[in-house]
Design a protein around this motif. Structure first.
Motif, PDB file in Angstrom:
ATOM      1  N   MET A 129     -60.676  80.766  61.507  1.00  0.00           N
ATOM      2  CA  MET A 129     -60.438  79.521  60.774  1.00  0.00           C
ATOM      3  C   MET A 129     -61.680  79.268  59.932  1.00  0.00           C
ATOM      4  O   MET A 129     -62.737  78.914  60.457  1.00  0.00           O
ATOM      5  N   THR A 130     -61.553  79.510  58.629  1.00  0.00           N
ATOM      6  CA  THR A 130     -62.684  79.321  57.722  1.00  0.00           C
ATOM      7  C   THR A 130     -62.209  78.648  56.432  1.00  0.00           C
ATOM      8  O   THR A 130     -61.013  78.554  56.179  1.00  0.00           O
ATOM      9  N   GLY A 131     -63.186  78.236  55.636  1.00  0.00           N
ATOM     10  CA  GLY A 131     -62.861  77.671  54.332  1.00  0.00           C
ATOM     11  C   GLY A 131     -63.095  78.668  53.213  1.00  0.00           C
ATOM     12  O   GLY A 131     -62.993  78.319  52.037  1.00  0.00           O
ATOM     13  N   LYS A 132     -63.381  79.918  53.580  1.00  0.00           N
ATOM     14  CA  LYS A 132     -63.698  80.961  52.609  1.00  0.00           C
ATOM     15  C   LYS A 132     -62.856  82.204  52.889  1.00  0.00           C
ATOM     16  O   LYS A 132     -63.230  83.054  53.718  1.00  0.00           O
ATOM     17  N   PRO A 133     -61.739  82.368  52.193  1.00  0.00           N
ATOM     18  CA  PRO A 133     -60.854  83.522  52.444  1.00  0.00           C
ATOM     19  C   PRO A 133     -61.520  84.871  52.252  1.00  0.00           C
ATOM     20  O   PRO A 133     -61.102  85.866  52.844  1.00  0.00           O
ATOM     21  N   GLY A 134     -62.579  84.940  51.440  1.00  0.00           N
ATOM     22  CA  GLY A 134     -63.244  86.209  51.211  1.00  0.00           C
ATOM     23  C   GLY A 134     -64.449  86.440  52.098  1.00  0.00           C
ATOM     24  O   GLY A 134     -65.202  87.406  51.898  1.00  0.00           O
ATOM     25  N   SER A 135     -64.660  85.600  53.081  1.00  0.00           N
ATOM     26  CA  SER A 135     -65.852  85.685  53.935  1.00  0.00           C
ATOM     27  C   SER A 135     -65.769  86.852  54.910  1.00  0.00           C
ATOM     28  O   SER A 135     -64.709  87.450  55.117  1.00  0.00           O
ATOM     29  N   SER A 136     -66.894  87.146  55.539  1.00  0.00           N
ATOM     30  CA  SER A 136     -66.956  88.241  56.513  1.00  0.00           C
ATOM     31  C   SER A 136     -66.027  87.982  57.689  1.00  0.00           C
ATOM     32  O   SER A 136     -65.334  88.886  58.177  1.00  0.00           O
ATOM     33  N   LEU A 137     -66.005  86.747  58.157  1.00  0.00           N
ATOM     34  CA  LEU A 137     -65.168  86.392  59.294  1.00  0.00           C
ATOM     35  C   LEU A 137     -63.684  86.516  58.957  1.00  0.00           C
ATOM     36  O   LEU A 137     -62.896  87.045  59.751  1.00  0.00           O
ATOM     37  N   ALA A 138     -63.322  86.042  57.766  1.00  0.00           N
ATOM     38  CA  ALA A 138     -61.926  86.136  57.345  1.00  0.00           C
ATOM     39  C   ALA A 138     -61.486  87.591  57.222  1.00  0.00           C
ATOM     40  O   ALA A 138     -60.355  87.943  57.560  1.00  0.00           O
ATOM     41  N   THR A 139     -62.390  88.434  56.765  1.00  0.00           N
ATOM     42  CA  THR A 139     -62.073  89.849  56.542  1.00  0.00           C
ATOM     43  C   THR A 139     -61.857  90.605  57.849  1.00  0.00           C
ATOM     44  O   THR A 139     -60.962  91.455  57.952  1.00  0.00           O
ATOM     45  N   ILE A 140     -62.651  90.287  58.866  1.00  0.00           N
ATOM     46  CA  ILE A 140     -62.566  91.023  60.129  1.00  0.00           C
ATOM     47  C   ILE A 140     -61.404  90.557  61.002  1.00  0.00           C
ATOM     48  O   ILE A 140     -60.957  91.259  61.898  1.00  0.00           O
ATOM     49  N   ALA A 141     -60.873  89.353  60.721  1.00  0.00           N
ATOM     50  CA  ALA A 141     -59.839  88.761  61.576  1.00  0.00           C
ATOM     51  C   ALA A 141     -58.477  89.422  61.380  1.00  0.00           C
ATOM     52  O   ALA A 141     -58.178  89.960  60.318  1.00  0.00           O
ATOM     53  N   ASP A 142     -57.654  89.353  62.411  1.00  0.00           N
ATOM     54  CA  ASP A 142     -56.263  89.807  62.305  1.00  0.00           C
ATOM     55  C   ASP A 142     -55.428  88.793  61.533  1.00  0.00           C
ATOM     56  O   ASP A 142     -54.491  89.165  60.821  1.00  0.00           O
ATOM     57  N   VAL A 143     -55.770  87.513  61.699  1.00  0.00           N
ATOM     58  CA  VAL A 143     -55.101  86.434  60.967  1.00  0.00           C
ATOM     59  C   VAL A 143     -56.169  85.463  60.488  1.00  0.00           C
ATOM     60  O   VAL A 143     -57.053  85.067  61.264  1.00  0.00           O
ATOM     61  N   HIS A 144     -56.078  85.078  59.213  1.00  0.00           N
ATOM     62  CA  HIS A 144     -57.029  84.101  58.684  1.00  0.00           C
ATOM     63  C   HIS A 144     -56.310  82.810  58.345  1.00  0.00           C
ATOM     64  O   HIS A 144     -55.303  82.815  57.630  1.00  0.00           O
TER      65      HIS A 144
END
Length: 329
Positions: A129-144
């Motif tokens: 759950m982030t506010g940045k779809p292109g972030s590192s966390l969003a990229t590594i997740a199975d679902v953003h």
């Protein structure tokens, strides 16, 4: 330096904050109409055979704790893990069967990014759950899940305010959807909240609070009113049941009935209770919920109720004060 207090300005800022956060939630709601990520997240959490682990640091950590608590109390086993502590041993709480929700508005939390590769390698599914779809966390997740907001309510656009509200609201949305899909009922909620008011209301049966045995006032229909009054006084319930030879209630006589008789009866010693009782008294099963008894009492404006078993025999009595003491009402 403190500013001079201005009530109008203070109220305007407070209302602006609420409006800002309400607008952000509405914007998220509209955005989800064209985004299937929430459906994917709900499906992943519903099919999780382990627990839901929620993690975040700072303000996101506080929100993560609340989301974990809400999930746990609504039928989805969940716990909060602090990402820094996880990097120093607490990651042992996480198994491959768990789902991991990582919360960071920037999506670049170093504490989360330290442990997420390990979480992924062990086989756990990750929801970010982030506010940045292109972030590192969003990229590594199975679902953003995108919780981006146009601006924070903070006048400097710095303090996490609107963003944390939106994240919390989305966490509630996930929990409620899962609650419904799991067929979670009031009784289930009560079992996870036994110490709360709802737990008392939904877990307390009539048999738990009723008076029984010698504490139940009872007389037969052929006794004199004076004897019935003695039974009422001794048992302190403001009434007595009138039973037949089989122990089944055929009537009830209350303090209120007595007050209404005072102007009409000259000699109480000659009155037989069977002639002045209320026939066919209301009763309830000891297996019923105490709240059901409350509902009947409120509907018919009575303070006492008899309790009868499956054979119709008197086994107890209930006074409104018993329910009050048990904190059912």
């Amino acid at each position: 330096m403190l500013k001079v207090f201005d009530a109008k300005t203070a109220l305007r800022l407070a209302r602006d904050t609420l409006q800002n956060e309400a607008d952000a939630i509405n914007a998220l709601n509209a955005r989800l109409a064209d985004d299937d990520s929430v459906v994917q997240a709900i499906s992943l959490l519903l099919n999780c055979t382990g627990r839901v682990v929620v993690s975040g640091i700072g303000k996101s950590g506080h929100i993560a704790r609340k989301i974990a608590a809400t999930l746990a109390s609504t039928g989805t086993p969940a716990l909060f893990v602090h990402p820094a502590e996880a990097a120093h041993g607490d990651l042992g709480m996480v198994t491959r069967d768990d789902a991991f929700i990582a919360i960071s508005y920037s999506g670049e939390s170093s504490e989360l990014m330290t442990i997420l590769p390990v979480v992924k390698r062990m086989g756990s599914k990750v929801i970010a759950m982030t506010g940045k779809p292109g972030s590192s966390l969003a990229t590594i997740a199975d679902v953003h899940l995108n919780v981006a907001v146009a601006k924070e309510a903070c006048p400097m656009n710095l303090a996490p305010t609107t963003s944390t509200t939106v994240t919390l609201a989305l966490g509630d949305a996930l929990a409620v959807a899962l609650l419904d899909l799991r067929g979670f009922k009031e009784e289930d909620f009560a079992r996870s909240h036994p110490g709360g008011a709802l737990g008392r209301r939904l877990l307390t049966h009539v048999k738990d609070v009723m008076r029984s045995g010698e504490a139940v006032p009872r007389v037969t229909a052929d006794v004199k009113l004076t004897e019935a009054l003695l039974e009422i006084t001794q048992k302190g319930m403001g009434m007595t049941a009138v039973v037949d030879a089989d122990g089944k209630p055929v009537g009830v006589f209350t303090d209120g009935d007595l007050r209404r008789m005072i102007e009409k009866v000259q000699d109480f010693t000659k009155v037989v209770i069977g002639d002045v009782m209320h026939a066919n008294p209301r009763s309830i099963s000891p297996e019923k919920m105490a709240v059901d008894a409350v509902a009947v009492m409120e509907q018919f404006r009575i303070n006492q109720m008899l309790v009868t078993d499956a054979d119709g025999k008197l086994v107890g009595a209930l006074h409104i004060h018993d329910l009050t003491r048990a904190k059912v009402i």
